[in-house]
Motif scaffolding. Sequence first.
Motif, PDB file in Angstrom:
ATOM      1  N   GLU A  40      31.615  43.779  41.687  1.00 16.94           N
ATOM      2  CA  GLU A  40      30.171  43.649  41.526  1.00 16.94           C
ATOM      3  C   GLU A  40      29.514  43.329  42.865  1.00 16.94           C
ATOM      4  O   GLU A  40      30.093  42.573  43.656  1.00 16.94           O
ATOM      5  CB  GLU A  40      29.841  42.553  40.509  1.00 16.94           C
ATOM      6  N   PRO A  41      28.309  43.874  43.092  1.00 18.49           N
ATOM      7  CA  PRO A  41      27.717  44.935  42.283  1.00 18.49           C
ATOM      8  C   PRO A  41      28.536  46.215  42.421  1.00 18.49           C
ATOM      9  O   PRO A  41      29.140  46.462  43.463  1.00 18.49           O
ATOM     10  CB  PRO A  41      26.315  45.100  42.876  1.00 18.49           C
ATOM     11  N   SER A  47      26.008  51.800  38.961  1.00 16.25           N
ATOM     12  CA  SER A  47      26.076  50.467  39.567  1.00 16.25           C
ATOM     13  C   SER A  47      26.430  50.532  41.047  1.00 16.25           C
ATOM     14  O   SER A  47      25.983  49.684  41.833  1.00 16.25           O
ATOM     15  CB  SER A  47      27.095  49.606  38.812  1.00 16.25           C
ATOM     16  N   ARG A  72      25.003  44.843  36.361  1.00 16.62           N
ATOM     17  CA  ARG A  72      25.974  44.133  35.505  1.00 16.62           C
ATOM     18  C   ARG A  72      25.937  44.638  34.064  1.00 16.62           C
ATOM     19  O   ARG A  72      27.001  44.776  33.418  1.00 16.62           O
ATOM     20  CB  ARG A  72      25.682  42.637  35.569  1.00 16.62           C
ATOM     21  N   HIS A  75      27.823  47.798  33.982  1.00 15.75           N
ATOM     22  CA  HIS A  75      29.231  47.497  34.254  1.00 15.75           C
ATOM     23  C   HIS A  75      29.939  46.970  33.005  1.00 15.75           C
ATOM     24  O   HIS A  75      31.050  47.406  32.665  1.00 15.75           O
ATOM     25  CB  HIS A  75      29.268  46.461  35.380  1.00 15.75           C
ATOM     26  N   SER A  92      37.755  41.569  38.306  1.00 15.31           N
ATOM     27  CA  SER A  92      36.477  41.903  38.936  1.00 15.31           C
ATOM     28  C   SER A  92      36.209  41.030  40.152  1.00 15.31           C
ATOM     29  O   SER A  92      36.212  39.796  40.061  1.00 15.31           O
ATOM     30  CB  SER A  92      35.318  41.759  37.948  1.00 15.31           C
TER      31      SER A  92
END
Length: 203
Positions: A40-41, A47, A72, A75, A92
């Motif tokens: 992330e991102p 994304s 998010r 995701h 992640s």
Amino acid sequence: MAKGRFITFEGIDGAGKSTQVEVIHQTIVARGIEVVRTREPGGTPLSEKIRKLLLTQSMEPSTETLLFFASRAEHIAKVIKPSVERGAWVLSDRFTDATYAYQVGGRGFPASKVEALEAWTQEGFGPDLTVLFDIDPEVAARRVAKARNLDRFEKESLDFFTRVRNAYLERARQNPDRFLIIDSMRDKETVSDELRRIFSTWD
């Protein structure tokens, strides 16, 4: 069906997350478990486009925070939840704790607004475990400067990263059952050995 897991990795830039996530990945795979790596991102085509904007474009803190949660939401829906539901372990590199650390701790964005966005976007969904790589911001800054060209977050001041680190540690204090704090001031192999021991049996 095997039980899926969602594990997130946090820490200020330069804490050594990427190297150690690979160690954890290999340790879990050796147990015969399917692993999905993501970040992330990012994590989906849409994304990843948002990621590029976030890392390169100057913007208002409110815009920044909303884009993180937009990324998010996509995701979670497209990668994280489906993978966990089929029994995979999702690893992640960053998740919502990063928003509390960087936007709330670092930028002073209101925590109440992040809490509202989290409740709306995640509907109670979150990590089973969060590994926090903790490091002195001055040491982290030296590591990052040697390793790569800096994005706009990595160019922030030492004071900014001190606030981010403190926010991370406060999140860990508030959620002791979810957080595993790793001392990243040690050499890489010592940290790797500790993580191999932990993830060879963690369930």
